[in-house]
Design an enzyme around this catalytic site. Sequence first.
Site, PDB file in Angstrom:
ATOM      1  N   CYS A 139      12.222  61.257  17.189  1.00  0.00           N
ATOM      2  CA  CYS A 139      11.324  60.505  18.078  1.00  0.00           C
ATOM      3  C   CYS A 139      11.893  60.345  19.504  1.00  0.00           C
ATOM      4  CB  CYS A 139      11.075  59.145  17.448  1.00  0.00           C
ATOM      5  SG  CYS A 139      10.299  57.940  18.515  1.00  0.00           S
ATOM      6  N   GLY A 155      10.580  63.265  20.488  1.00  0.00           N
ATOM      7  CA  GLY A 155      10.407  64.703  20.308  1.00  0.00           C
ATOM      8  C   GLY A 155      11.055  65.574  21.364  1.00  0.00           C
ATOM      9  N   GLY A 156      12.030  65.046  22.111  1.00  0.00           N
ATOM     10  CA  GLY A 156      12.685  65.839  23.157  1.00  0.00           C
ATOM     11  C   GLY A 156      13.339  67.099  22.627  1.00  0.00           C
ATOM     12  N   ASP A 194      14.255  58.107   6.896  1.00  0.00           N
ATOM     13  CA  ASP A 194      15.607  57.914   7.413  1.00  0.00           C
ATOM     14  C   ASP A 194      16.298  59.278   7.479  1.00  0.00           C
ATOM     15  OD1 ASP A 194      18.275  57.371   7.851  1.00  0.00           O
ATOM     16  OD2 ASP A 194      18.402  55.737   6.407  1.00  0.00           O
ATOM     17  N   LYS A 245      28.362  60.494  19.458  1.00  0.00           N
ATOM     18  CA  LYS A 245      28.515  59.438  20.464  1.00  0.00           C
ATOM     19  C   LYS A 245      29.982  59.009  20.510  1.00  0.00           C
ATOM     20  CE  LYS A 245      24.073  59.794  20.564  1.00  0.00           C
ATOM     21  NZ  LYS A 245      23.380  60.577  21.601  1.00  0.00           N
TER      22      LYS A 245
END
EC number: 2.1.1.186
Length: 381
Positions: free
Chosen positions: A221, A223-224, A260, A307
């Site tokens: 989400c 959708g990049g 998930d 990250k």
Amino acid sequence: MNKLALYCRPGFEKECAAEITEKAAALEVFGFPRVKENSGYVTFECYQHEDADKLAKNLPFRELIFARQMIVVGELLKDLPTDDRVSPIVGMLMNVVEGAGELRVEVPDTNESKELMKFCRKFTVPLRAALREQKILLKNENAHRPVVHVFFIAPGCCYVGYSYSNNNSPFYMGIPRLKFPSDAPSRSTLKLEEALHVFIPHDEWDERLAGGMKAVDLGACPGGWTYQLVKRSMWVHSVDNGPMAPSLMDTGQVTHHKADGFKFEPPHTNGVDWLVCDMVEKPAKVSNLMAHWLVNGWCREAIFNLKLPMKKRYEEVSQNLAILAQTLKDNGINAQIAAKQLYHDREEITVHVRRIWGAIPGRRDERELNRRMQLKNSHNG
């Protein structure tokens, strides 16, 4: 010339310095880094004069995570005379470089240095002519010859040197110039597009990024990243509890699973061609998930982001990649792993893992890579 200059993202100089020091020592090259915070570059001074060139030739650039570019340089040229900046630069390159194929006049990726960009573009023209006159630079560009770099860190102040075209970044300043597509759902799309440029050789795109391939995007989400896969005519399973951009759903190429990403399993028993993931989660948890997919044979290639923590970022990255590599090895998985902090990454790095299957008919790229890896293993043995 006994130094390396490495371009990096401002704020990540310490990580770049730690990495080059460790990688150089593994090749029995010793020296010390010089770091200035938020400067966008690091220098590494070798104790032995020839060792900087040795690193530029033998330290695989693709294995460096935090460096955008790696060049051999001499002493910093300071206070270049405004009436003749060309001569000192040409003088530094005499008897050092001959028949180079390209000239790049560059600056660090900082707000202060960007003011020098206009000067660099203008200065390139007379400098190129002078270098060609001295045969330091070929008359026509040649992608197979060394590259001359002039790296301005301040007005009238630059490092001068070279890189090898088979072991450098092919991009100016080490940054692919990508334009944000107006119909993409988010700017994160540029991260995946850059990753494809950095990790996949262009002559293999037709085979490895082919239309009709099956892909999974975990944490998709809005959708990049899915956008990049759809643009290449792939069938995509986008996994996220959040909403997807209607423009992507309208293509008919996307199946949205409200689930998930850590629990989702591929709908195809024989797996998918591509797995991509840009979920915000602890790096160890994401790399374990990727290992799970690869070990189970659920995907052929994966691109994902890790990250970074606020401290000990290089150590954290190294540890996660080492555990991933060991997990795959322990399960008998032959894989190629590469990682890079991309221009469009922020407090993160992007990792590419390619599982190497046995000889697969029609996959020329995999047969050749399998042959090279078997050859390497036989030498190591």
